[in-house]
Design a protein around this motif. Structure first.
Motif, PDB file in Angstrom:
ATOM      1  N   ARG A 162      -9.829 -30.015  46.203  1.00  0.00           N
ATOM      2  CA  ARG A 162      -8.760 -29.174  46.758  1.00  0.00           C
ATOM      3  C   ARG A 162      -8.367 -29.538  48.189  1.00  0.00           C
ATOM      4  NH1 ARG A 162     -12.025 -26.605  43.361  1.00  0.00           N
ATOM      5  NH2 ARG A 162     -11.143 -25.132  41.846  1.00  0.00           N
ATOM      6  N   TRP A 163      -9.251 -30.178  48.920  1.00  0.00           N
ATOM      7  CA  TRP A 163      -8.991 -30.438  50.334  1.00  0.00           C
ATOM      8  C   TRP A 163      -7.927 -31.525  50.467  1.00  0.00           C
ATOM      9  CZ3 TRP A 163     -10.191 -27.556  54.307  1.00  0.00           C
ATOM     10  CH2 TRP A 163     -10.133 -28.086  55.603  1.00  0.00           C
ATOM     11  N   PRO A 164      -6.859 -31.299  51.211  1.00  0.00           N
ATOM     12  CA  PRO A 164      -5.717 -32.222  51.202  1.00  0.00           C
ATOM     13  C   PRO A 164      -5.841 -33.425  52.131  1.00  0.00           C
ATOM     14  CG  PRO A 164      -5.217 -30.327  52.570  1.00  0.00           C
ATOM     15  CD  PRO A 164      -6.578 -30.059  51.976  1.00  0.00           C
ATOM     16  N   LEU A 165      -6.922 -33.520  52.921  1.00  0.00           N
ATOM     17  CA  LEU A 165      -6.985 -34.566  53.949  1.00  0.00           C
ATOM     18  C   LEU A 165      -7.905 -35.720  53.596  1.00  0.00           C
ATOM     19  CD1 LEU A 165      -7.096 -32.299  57.141  1.00  0.00           C
ATOM     20  CD2 LEU A 165      -5.110 -33.310  56.004  1.00  0.00           C
ATOM     21  N   GLY A 166      -8.478 -35.723  52.395  1.00  0.00           N
ATOM     22  CA  GLY A 166      -9.395 -36.791  52.015  1.00  0.00           C
ATOM     23  C   GLY A 166      -8.703 -38.143  51.921  1.00  0.00           C
ATOM     24  N   HIS A 167      -9.470 -39.209  52.127  1.00  0.00           N
ATOM     25  CA  HIS A 167      -8.910 -40.557  52.051  1.00  0.00           C
ATOM     26  C   HIS A 167      -8.504 -40.915  50.626  1.00  0.00           C
ATOM     27  CE1 HIS A 167      -9.641 -41.861  56.183  1.00  0.00           C
ATOM     28  NE2 HIS A 167     -10.789 -41.212  56.130  1.00  0.00           N
ATOM     29  N   LYS A 168      -9.201 -40.348  49.626  1.00  0.00           N
ATOM     30  CA  LYS A 168      -8.874 -40.606  48.221  1.00  0.00           C
ATOM     31  C   LYS A 168      -8.693 -39.273  47.495  1.00  0.00           C
ATOM     32  CE  LYS A 168     -11.417 -44.972  47.938  1.00  0.00           C
ATOM     33  NZ  LYS A 168     -12.511 -45.702  47.244  1.00  0.00           N
ATOM     34  N   PRO A 169      -7.540 -38.629  47.659  1.00  0.00           N
ATOM     35  CA  PRO A 169      -7.327 -37.319  47.032  1.00  0.00           C
ATOM     36  C   PRO A 169      -7.485 -37.382  45.515  1.00  0.00           C
ATOM     37  CG  PRO A 169      -5.569 -37.847  48.596  1.00  0.00           C
ATOM     38  CD  PRO A 169      -6.368 -39.092  48.409  1.00  0.00           C
ATOM     39  N   THR A 170      -8.114 -36.350  44.946  1.00  0.00           N
ATOM     40  CA  THR A 170      -8.287 -36.298  43.501  1.00  0.00           C
ATOM     41  C   THR A 170      -8.295 -34.851  43.048  1.00  0.00           C
ATOM     42  OG1 THR A 170      -9.728 -36.868  41.661  1.00  0.00           O
ATOM     43  CG2 THR A 170     -10.817 -36.349  43.734  1.00  0.00           C
ATOM     44  N   ARG A 171      -7.795 -34.615  41.845  1.00  0.00           N
ATOM     45  CA  ARG A 171      -7.839 -33.282  41.248  1.00  0.00           C
ATOM     46  C   ARG A 171      -8.858 -33.207  40.125  1.00  0.00           C
ATOM     47  NH1 ARG A 171      -5.694 -29.681  44.740  1.00  0.00           N
ATOM     48  NH2 ARG A 171      -3.734 -30.451  45.603  1.00  0.00           N
ATOM     49  N   SER A 172      -9.361 -34.327  39.694  1.00  0.00           N
ATOM     50  CA  SER A 172     -10.299 -34.373  38.580  1.00  0.00           C
ATOM     51  C   SER A 172     -11.709 -34.036  39.051  1.00  0.00           C
ATOM     52  CB  SER A 172     -10.277 -35.777  37.955  1.00  0.00           C
ATOM     53  OG  SER A 172     -11.454 -36.046  37.248  1.00  0.00           O
ATOM     54  N   HIS A 173     -12.401 -33.175  38.302  1.00  0.00           N
ATOM     55  CA  HIS A 173     -13.785 -32.844  38.638  1.00  0.00           C
ATOM     56  C   HIS A 173     -14.661 -34.087  38.587  1.00  0.00           C
ATOM     57  CE1 HIS A 173     -17.596 -30.635  38.767  1.00  0.00           C
ATOM     58  NE2 HIS A 173     -17.994 -31.437  37.795  1.00  0.00           N
ATOM     59  N   GLU A 174     -14.510 -34.906  37.554  1.00  0.00           N
ATOM     60  CA  GLU A 174     -15.349 -36.093  37.404  1.00  0.00           C
ATOM     61  C   GLU A 174     -15.132 -37.073  38.553  1.00  0.00           C
ATOM     62  OE1 GLU A 174     -17.859 -36.723  35.357  1.00  0.00           O
ATOM     63  OE2 GLU A 174     -17.575 -34.631  34.756  1.00  0.00           O
ATOM     64  N   ALA A 175     -13.886 -37.283  38.928  1.00  0.00           N
ATOM     65  CA  ALA A 175     -13.607 -38.196  40.041  1.00  0.00           C
ATOM     66  C   ALA A 175     -14.145 -37.629  41.348  1.00  0.00           C
ATOM     67  CB  ALA A 175     -12.106 -38.450  40.143  1.00  0.00           C
ATOM     68  N   ALA A 176     -14.020 -36.313  41.531  1.00  0.00           N
ATOM     69  CA  ALA A 176     -14.473 -35.688  42.767  1.00  0.00           C
ATOM     70  C   ALA A 176     -15.990 -35.764  42.913  1.00  0.00           C
ATOM     71  CB  ALA A 176     -14.002 -34.232  42.821  1.00  0.00           C
ATOM     72  N   ILE A 177     -16.721 -35.444  41.836  1.00  0.00           N
ATOM     73  CA  ILE A 177     -18.184 -35.482  41.951  1.00  0.00           C
ATOM     74  C   ILE A 177     -18.672 -36.923  42.090  1.00  0.00           C
ATOM     75  CG2 ILE A 177     -18.749 -35.568  39.474  1.00  0.00           C
ATOM     76  CD1 ILE A 177     -21.013 -33.546  40.117  1.00  0.00           C
ATOM     77  N   HIS A 178     -17.959 -37.855  41.490  1.00  0.00           N
ATOM     78  CA  HIS A 178     -18.296 -39.274  41.678  1.00  0.00           C
ATOM     79  C   HIS A 178     -18.201 -39.651  43.155  1.00  0.00           C
ATOM     80  CE1 HIS A 178     -18.461 -43.601  40.796  1.00  0.00           C
ATOM     81  NE2 HIS A 178     -17.478 -43.723  41.667  1.00  0.00           N
ATOM     82  N   GLN A 179     -17.107 -39.264  43.803  1.00  0.00           N
ATOM     83  CA  GLN A 179     -16.940 -39.568  45.222  1.00  0.00           C
ATOM     84  C   GLN A 179     -18.013 -38.890  46.064  1.00  0.00           C
ATOM     85  OE1 GLN A 179     -12.972 -38.698  46.554  1.00  0.00           O
ATOM     86  NE2 GLN A 179     -12.002 -39.899  44.947  1.00  0.00           N
ATOM     87  N   VAL A 180     -18.304 -37.646  45.751  1.00  0.00           N
ATOM     88  CA  VAL A 180     -19.300 -36.882  46.514  1.00  0.00           C
ATOM     89  C   VAL A 180     -20.683 -37.516  46.402  1.00  0.00           C
ATOM     90  CG1 VAL A 180     -20.585 -34.703  46.522  1.00  0.00           C
ATOM     91  CG2 VAL A 180     -18.079 -34.684  46.534  1.00  0.00           C
ATOM     92  N   LEU A 181     -21.087 -37.864  45.193  1.00  0.00           N
ATOM     93  CA  LEU A 181     -22.429 -38.404  44.977  1.00  0.00           C
ATOM     94  C   LEU A 181     -22.578 -39.823  45.523  1.00  0.00           C
ATOM     95  CD1 LEU A 181     -23.229 -37.061  41.396  1.00  0.00           C
ATOM     96  CD2 LEU A 181     -24.052 -36.195  43.586  1.00  0.00           C
ATOM     97  N   TRP A 182     -21.476 -40.527  45.675  1.00  0.00           N
ATOM     98  CA  TRP A 182     -21.523 -41.877  46.235  1.00  0.00           C
ATOM     99  C   TRP A 182     -21.297 -41.883  47.739  1.00  0.00           C
ATOM    100  CZ3 TRP A 182     -23.111 -46.522  44.563  1.00  0.00           C
ATOM    101  CH2 TRP A 182     -23.354 -46.668  43.201  1.00  0.00           C
ATOM    102  N   THR A 183     -21.369 -40.729  48.374  1.00  0.00           N
ATOM    103  CA  THR A 183     -21.196 -40.655  49.826  1.00  0.00           C
ATOM    104  C   THR A 183     -22.421 -39.980  50.423  1.00  0.00           C
ATOM    105  OG1 THR A 183     -18.793 -40.462  49.543  1.00  0.00           O
ATOM    106  CG2 THR A 183     -19.706 -39.852  51.689  1.00  0.00           C
ATOM    107  N   GLU A 184     -23.273 -40.774  51.067  1.00  0.00           N
ATOM    108  CA  GLU A 184     -24.520 -40.278  51.650  1.00  0.00           C
ATOM    109  C   GLU A 184     -24.555 -40.687  53.125  1.00  0.00           C
ATOM    110  OE1 GLU A 184     -27.943 -40.625  48.469  1.00  0.00           O
ATOM    111  OE2 GLU A 184     -26.797 -42.494  48.477  1.00  0.00           O
ATOM    112  N   LEU A 185     -24.185 -39.775  53.999  1.00  0.00           N
ATOM    113  CA  LEU A 185     -24.158 -40.090  55.422  1.00  0.00           C
ATOM    114  C   LEU A 185     -25.570 -40.247  55.973  1.00  0.00           C
ATOM    115  CD1 LEU A 185     -21.312 -37.712  56.673  1.00  0.00           C
ATOM    116  CD2 LEU A 185     -21.143 -40.049  55.796  1.00  0.00           C
ATOM    117  N   LEU A 186     -25.717 -41.121  56.969  1.00  0.00           N
ATOM    118  CA  LEU A 186     -27.025 -41.472  57.509  1.00  0.00           C
ATOM    119  C   LEU A 186     -27.213 -40.920  58.919  1.00  0.00           C
ATOM    120  CD1 LEU A 186     -26.464 -43.583  55.200  1.00  0.00           C
ATOM    121  CD2 LEU A 186     -27.909 -45.151  56.487  1.00  0.00           C
TER     122      LEU A 186
END
Length: 217
Positions: A162-186
């Motif tokens: 839902r957040w409109p400022l992401g670098h790769k906007p998506t409405r799909s749950h599968e695409a969103a959780i994929h992006q979230v799980l592949w982003t691990e800040l250090l």
């Protein structure tokens, strides 16, 4: 419309906040390695466009990325479709002056792959510049969302949809959780573990640490 204008100013425009940060970091890279214009640079996980826009372009650039190479590659560059955590032998035996990586370490898929990536970065050349966003900067940099990195996965996924400022906007749950799980800040301890013999530079915004850069020069 308001969100679109804000996204344009923060992310999409050549004059956006994100673009200005990239230019500042590019200038810092040149100050750290003033002879970069004469170097052969291997970019782990990057894109050719980074060097086409660079303040100073290296004499030779080898880009390693999982993506399909672009149809047109300039004569000063080579694009290798490969996994930077499991490099093919013909890449590892190349002669490079500098290993470069920008905002890739947080997208590798876990500690073991980060170890392999860091080992490659340390072994391919005597010098390196490896940057990653800092986990405790108050704004998550991929979605430009305050505190998003501290939320549970379920809430991060819902926000990513839902957040409109992401670098790769998506409405799909599968695409969103994929992006979230592949982003691990250090954080700093992790960077020091992966790069024990490097200097750790800190990029700051408004006095706050925004990203970490492992440098061996």
């Amino acid at each position: 419309m308001g969100h679109n204008r804000l996204r344009y100013r923060l992310v999409d425009s050549d004059r956006s906040w994100s673009a200005r940060q990239r230019r500042r970091r590019s200038d810092w890279l040149v100050r750290t390695f003033p002879d970069i214009g004469d170097m052969h640079v291997v970019d782990l996980g990057g894109r050719l466009g980074t060097w086409q826009r660079a303040t100073v372009r290296p004499a030779r650039v080898t880009v390693v990325n999982l993506e399909q190479p672009p149809a047109v590659v300039p004569e000063w560059a080579h694009v290798e479709q490969a996994d930077a955590c499991d490099l093919p032998e013909h890449v590892t035996v190349g002669t490079y002056d500098l290993v470069f990586s920008n905002s890739v370490l947080e997208h590798l898929g876990g500690h073991e792959r980060r170890l392999r990536f860091a080992a490659a970065a340390r072994s391919l050349a005597d010098r390196h510049w490896v940057q990653t966003p800092y986990r405790y900067f108050p704004i998550e940099p991929h979605w430009i969302a305050p505190g998003m990195q501290f939320l549970p996965v379920r809430l991060r996924t819902a926000l990513a949809q839902r957040w409109p400022l992401g670098h790769k906007p998506t409405r799909s749950h599968e695409a969103a959780i994929h992006q979230v799980l592949w982003t691990e800040l250090l954080d700093r301890s992790q960077m020091r573990h992966y790069f024990p013999d490097s200097r750790l530079l800190v990029e700051r915004v408004a006095g706050l640490p925004k990203s970490l850069i492992a440098v061996r020069s």
